[in-house]
Design a protein around this motif. Sequence first.
Motif, PDB file in Angstrom:
ATOM      1  N   VAL A   1       4.058  -4.362  -6.178  1.00 26.71           N
ATOM      2  CA  VAL A   1       2.944  -4.336  -5.222  1.00 26.71           C
ATOM      3  C   VAL A   1       2.318  -5.727  -5.127  1.00 26.71           C
ATOM      4  O   VAL A   1       2.024  -6.229  -4.037  1.00 26.71           O
ATOM      5  N   LEU A   2       2.148  -6.371  -6.276  1.00 27.10           N
ATOM      6  CA  LEU A   2       1.584  -7.727  -6.273  1.00 27.10           C
ATOM      7  C   LEU A   2       2.501  -8.680  -5.520  1.00 27.10           C
ATOM      8  O   LEU A   2       2.036  -9.525  -4.746  1.00 27.10           O
TER       9      LEU A   2
ATOM     10  N   LEU B   1       0.824  -1.210   0.000  1.00 25.62           N
ATOM     11  CA  LEU B   1       0.000   0.000   0.000  1.00 25.62           C
ATOM     12  C   LEU B   1       0.856   1.256   0.000  1.00 25.62           C
ATOM     13  O   LEU B   1       0.524   2.246  -0.649  1.00 25.62           O
TER      14      LEU B   1
ATOM     15  N   ARG C   1       0.171 -12.267   2.021  1.00 20.23           N
ATOM     16  CA  ARG C   1      -0.920 -13.229   2.200  1.00 20.23           C
ATOM     17  C   ARG C   1      -0.389 -14.580   2.639  1.00 20.23           C
ATOM     18  O   ARG C   1      -0.989 -15.254   3.485  1.00 20.23           O
TER      19      ARG C   1
ATOM     20  N   THR D   1       2.040  -8.163  -1.906  1.00 13.19           N
ATOM     21  CA  THR D   1       0.731  -8.662  -1.486  1.00 13.19           C
ATOM     22  C   THR D   1       0.747 -10.180  -1.372  1.00 13.19           C
ATOM     23  O   THR D   1       0.246 -10.745  -0.395  1.00 13.19           O
TER      24      THR D   1
ATOM     25  N   GLY E   1       4.379   1.740 -14.730  1.00 13.86           N
ATOM     26  CA  GLY E   1       3.171   1.160 -14.144  1.00 13.86           C
ATOM     27  C   GLY E   1       3.295  -0.344 -13.960  1.00 13.86           C
ATOM     28  O   GLY E   1       2.902  -0.885 -12.935  1.00 13.86           O
ATOM     29  N   LEU E   2       3.858  -1.028 -14.978  1.00  7.33           N
ATOM     30  CA  LEU E   2       4.048  -2.483 -14.866  1.00  7.33           C
ATOM     31  C   LEU E   2       4.932  -2.808 -13.676  1.00  7.33           C
ATOM     32  O   LEU E   2       4.685  -3.774 -12.952  1.00  7.33           O
TER      33      LEU E   2
ATOM     34  N   THR F   1       3.348   6.179  -5.310  1.00  3.91           N
ATOM     35  CA  THR F   1       3.115   6.377  -6.739  1.00  3.91           C
ATOM     36  C   THR F   1       2.040   7.434  -6.965  1.00  3.91           C
ATOM     37  O   THR F   1       2.204   8.327  -7.797  1.00  3.91           O
TER      38      THR F   1
ATOM     39  N   VAL G   1       5.257  -1.039 -10.935  1.00  2.00           N
ATOM     40  CA  VAL G   1       4.475  -0.857  -9.712  1.00  2.00           C
ATOM     41  C   VAL G   1       3.598  -2.082  -9.473  1.00  2.00           C
ATOM     42  O   VAL G   1       3.579  -2.651  -8.381  1.00  2.00           O
ATOM     43  N   VAL G   2       2.883  -2.513 -10.524  1.00  2.00           N
ATOM     44  CA  VAL G   2       1.994  -3.664 -10.368  1.00  2.00           C
ATOM     45  C   VAL G   2       2.794  -4.883  -9.909  1.00  2.00           C
ATOM     46  O   VAL G   2       2.398  -5.582  -8.972  1.00  2.00           O
TER      47      VAL G   2
ATOM     48  N   LEU H   1       2.056   1.964  -3.461  1.00  9.80           N
ATOM     49  CA  LEU H   1       0.951   2.528  -4.243  1.00  9.80           C
ATOM     50  C   LEU H   1       0.711   3.992  -3.863  1.00  9.80           C
ATOM     51  O   LEU H   1       0.503   4.844  -4.727  1.00  9.80           O
TER      52      LEU H   1
ATOM     53  N   GLY I   1      -7.285 -21.585   5.344  1.00  9.79           N
ATOM     54  CA  GLY I   1      -8.423 -22.274   4.764  1.00  9.79           C
ATOM     55  C   GLY I   1      -9.174 -21.366   3.815  1.00  9.79           C
ATOM     56  O   GLY I   1      -9.639 -21.790   2.770  1.00  9.79           O
ATOM     57  N   GLN I   2      -9.238 -20.074   4.187  1.00  7.88           N
ATOM     58  CA  GLN I   2      -9.990 -19.134   3.371  1.00  7.88           C
ATOM     59  C   GLN I   2      -9.340 -18.872   2.026  1.00  7.88           C
ATOM     60  O   GLN I   2     -10.013 -18.727   1.031  1.00  7.88           O
ATOM     61  N   GLN I   3      -8.017 -18.729   2.072  1.00  4.39           N
ATOM     62  CA  GLN I   3      -7.360 -18.282   0.845  1.00  4.39           C
ATOM     63  C   GLN I   3      -7.247 -19.385  -0.189  1.00  4.39           C
ATOM     64  O   GLN I   3      -7.290 -19.139  -1.368  1.00  4.39           O
ATOM     65  N   ARG I   4      -7.083 -20.591   0.318  1.00  2.00           N
ATOM     66  CA  ARG I   4      -6.820 -21.660  -0.613  1.00  2.00           C
ATOM     67  C   ARG I   4      -8.069 -22.135  -1.324  1.00  2.00           C
ATOM     68  O   ARG I   4      -9.170 -21.930  -0.890  1.00  2.00           O
TER      69      ARG I   4
END
Lengths: 324, 325
Positions: B302-303, B249, B310, B306, B295-296, B255, B298-299, B252, B322-325
């Motif tokens: 950031v990805l 974040l 996670r 993330t 921009g690429l 940026t 940054v993506v 982002l 359990g939630q993510q999978r």
Amino acid sequence: MRPGTRYALRSVASGLGTLLFVVIFNFFLFRMLPGDPIGLYTRGRNVPPEQIEALRAELDRPLVEQFLGYLANPFSSTINSARFNQPVWTLIGERVGATLLLVGTAIVLASIVGTWLGIRSAWQRGQRFDNVSTGLTLTLYSMPEFWLGMILLIVFGVGVGFLPGMFPIGGIITPGVDPSSLAGILDIAWHMVLPVTTLTAVYLAEYALVMRASLLDEMGQDYLVVARAKGLMDKVVRRRHAVPNAMLPTITLIFMNLGFVISGAITVETVFSWPGLGLLSYDALRGPDIALLQAIFLLFSIGVILANVAADLVYAVLDPRVRA
Amino acid sequence: MGLRGPMPGPEDAADLVAVAEPAAPLVVPSSRQLARARRRASRGRAWQQFRRSRPGMAGLVVLVTFATLAVLAPVLFPPETISVVDATGDPLSPPSPGFPLGTDESGRSILALVVWGARVSLVVGLAATVVSMLIGTVIGVMAGHYRGWVGMGLNRFTDWFLVIPFLPLAIVLATVLGASLLNIIIVIGITSWPGTARLVRAQTLSVSARPYLERARALGGGDLHQMTRHVLPNVMPLVLANTTLMVALAILSETTLSFLGLGDPLAPSWGALLDGAFTSGAMTVGAWWYVLPPGLCVVAVVLAFTLIGRALEAIVDPQLSGQQR
């Protein structure tokens, strides 16, 4: 007093507290600016001497008196915008409509598409649809919204290679077209396509991620096992039992996220020269136009505080558990 | 102790051993050594778990690549290549063998600018996260630990800041402080701590109810001792997972603020490049090579943060996995 009423009063009171904090913060922050305030407020324009005198008289009053006056009516600013030389609230009033149109459309589209994606990928967790959809939403979530706008503008507005530009590259309407005629409305819609697509793509990512996580939370619950054991169809279990409960966090998010929505509006309106509050903020900060910035900050904060109180109340109506 | 708590933790056992047999001839590891070994083992376990997360590992690879590029930037592209004065290319020329990603409005190589941008964006993102994490953790732990008006006051304060919309607040602060790299770091730090504070407070409240804090209090541990020695170590893993997500974040935010012209004009971050592309009219002439690469990047970064965040969250809080999978 009924518990529901007490809950409502408490969230309204908390909203008022935040509002007071914002007003105080907004007043003193701009008094901290270094340099001559007259110079800051009138930057870069010729101001008649009597106007400067009036401004100086206003700013020469004791700080406490100024503050009490501001507290009594934060919208009574007598200082004009340095850039447009107009009262700030008049300027803001002219721009609100364009922003509401753009952002409102994007939020409606994003919440529909986002929740649909979230529901479907949670229900088919780990399958192909889920993998693709989660990957896509995470990527959109990682994307600066204005960059997506710039790319769409180059590809579909200006045109790249053999691809001609199809959509207008900025503004809300072609100059000279009457906005109240049918042609005018269609022209506005045509101008909206690119900015709305950009904002929708970015907003929907968050809605989809939250909806998915929230539905996955519900999927382990016993009542779904019972619903299945009763022999209900998968579709009915999803639509009548799981989704209504999972919707709660998403609905709150849609309200609470107004701050995030505003950020998107500021940058995307700038990219597409959309004549709303976002572009006005950009113009104000490029000045910097202090009086205008101060007013816009107050307006945005009030909007978010109201949305938060609304989220609290809506949540209480939808979920009786929080009223207790 | 065994009666009250569900199960004495390894640390308690170590304390007992150390106290009961201070001068035992056997080589009994000290409680500190035991604690260190236990931490090493748990780090090892976490790494094993992390390695099994494919998205997490992909994020790590991307991140290491960008970090390497950022470190090597001065070697790959000497500082002269990104100076406006010494630029050798034509303004806004498309990609060519000499300039693989084309040039900007003053004829500088976009490739060099993007590589240098990695430095600024990563440094600002990490530094702002540290600021925000420090404020958020201190306020969150105190808000959870102190009952009465201190805790309530801090909690209120957090709620106020949580509601104020980020970008307008950041714009206002950046205008007041002036445009510089340090100020951007401060602005992002000041505007993004409330989320951490809230998370840490919730975790502190749940830790405070546990028996080992009662034990610490009974033994006469002061507030500072309780917070730093008992609450903080238990809150830290969650904070670290959250931190990784927050770097994303922060980058982002950097940026966005730089795009709006609030960054340091002399430091070419990715956001500043996009600002350059926007204000120089690169879009209207269709100069996609100027807009696409920053921009690429940054993506990608950031990805990457993330995905790592996670994966870490799933390790720290197994209920989530359990939630993510």
